[in-house]
Design an enzyme around this catalytic site. Sequence first.
Site, short mmCIF file in Angstrom:
data_model
loop_
_atom_site.label_atom_id
_atom_site.label_comp_id
_atom_site.label_asym_id
_atom_site.label_seq_id
_atom_site.Cartn_x
_atom_site.Cartn_y
_atom_site.Cartn_z
N VAL A 179 -46.08 51.31 34.63
CA VAL A 179 -45.43 51.66 35.89
C VAL A 179 -46.33 52.64 36.61
O VAL A 179 -46.74 53.65 36.02
CB VAL A 179 -44.04 52.29 35.66
CG1 VAL A 179 -43.41 52.71 36.99
CG2 VAL A 179 -43.12 51.35 34.89
N PHE A 180 -46.66 52.36 37.88
CA PHE A 180 -47.51 53.25 38.67
C PHE A 180 -46.64 54.17 39.52
O PHE A 180 -45.81 53.71 40.30
CB PHE A 180 -48.44 52.44 39.57
CG PHE A 180 -49.36 53.27 40.41
CD1 PHE A 180 -50.43 53.94 39.84
CD2 PHE A 180 -49.16 53.40 41.78
CE1 PHE A 180 -51.29 54.72 40.60
CE2 PHE A 180 -50.01 54.17 42.56
CZ PHE A 180 -51.08 54.84 41.97
N GLY A 181 -46.84 55.48 39.35
CA GLY A 181 -46.12 56.48 40.13
C GLY A 181 -47.04 57.15 41.12
O GLY A 181 -48.15 57.57 40.76
N TYR A 182 -46.60 57.30 42.36
CA TYR A 182 -47.43 57.90 43.40
C TYR A 182 -46.71 59.02 44.15
O TYR A 182 -47.31 59.71 44.95
CB TYR A 182 -47.89 56.83 44.41
CG TYR A 182 -46.75 56.06 45.04
CD1 TYR A 182 -46.16 56.50 46.21
CD2 TYR A 182 -46.27 54.90 44.46
CE1 TYR A 182 -45.10 55.81 46.78
CE2 TYR A 182 -45.22 54.20 45.03
CZ TYR A 182 -44.64 54.65 46.19
OH TYR A 182 -43.60 53.96 46.74
N GLY A 183 -45.41 59.20 43.90
CA GLY A 183 -44.62 60.22 44.57
C GLY A 183 -43.73 60.92 43.56
O GLY A 183 -44.22 61.52 42.60
N SER A 184 -42.42 60.79 43.72
CA SER A 184 -41.50 61.48 42.82
C SER A 184 -41.59 60.99 41.38
O SER A 184 -41.23 61.72 40.46
CB SER A 184 -40.06 61.36 43.33
OG SER A 184 -39.64 60.01 43.34
N GLU A 200 -35.03 53.10 42.95
CA GLU A 200 -35.96 52.83 44.05
C GLU A 200 -35.49 51.78 45.05
O GLU A 200 -35.95 51.75 46.17
CB GLU A 200 -37.33 52.40 43.49
CG GLU A 200 -37.97 53.42 42.56
CD GLU A 200 -38.35 54.71 43.24
OE1 GLU A 200 -38.67 54.68 44.44
OE2 GLU A 200 -38.33 55.76 42.57
#
Length: 191
Positions: free
Chosen positions: A14-19, A92
């Site tokens: 899983v790619f996270g870029y914010g919260s 999300e």
Amino acid sequence: MNPDIAHSTEDLWVFGYGSLIWRPGFEFVEKAPARLIGAHRALCVFSHVHRGTPERPGLVLGLDFGGACRGVAYRVTGKLRRDTVAYLRAREQVTSVYRETLRSVTLLTEPQRRVDAMVYMIDRGHVQYAGRLDLATQLHLVRQGHGQSGPNREYVLSTVHALEALGLYDRDLHLLAERLRGAHEGVAAHT
């Protein structure tokens, strides 16, 4: 939504870029700095639930097309894959503003390697897509935004703090955070 993402028995990235960087909310067995090519982090989503309401929208991050984005990739065991996807969809996809997809990301480890990761890309055709907003408009929306997950200001400052902890600098987000902090002298910058 892509039903195949939930139903595989393989481990899931899983790619996270914010919260998701500072509050993933799911169990993982590996975490690595990562880079996604072909999309960039942008405050381009009007928040009607988590950080605002339809009457007083906030502004949250999305992955918009073009450029590159540094963030964090998490590996979830195949055993927890279905539960993790269900959790992420509930978190999300409340208003279906994102397109759930698998994209190739580079894990910035030694040695570097490429993996397919679940990513939430913005749906530019969605009514909540804000596009590129000027700093004054962003500041207004973030200051007014407050939703089920709390104040919009907290979301922006927590994200900037998490990026800094990773050694990352996002010019637009950092400029916004500077203005938000300036309006709250004497208040802790990272709530």
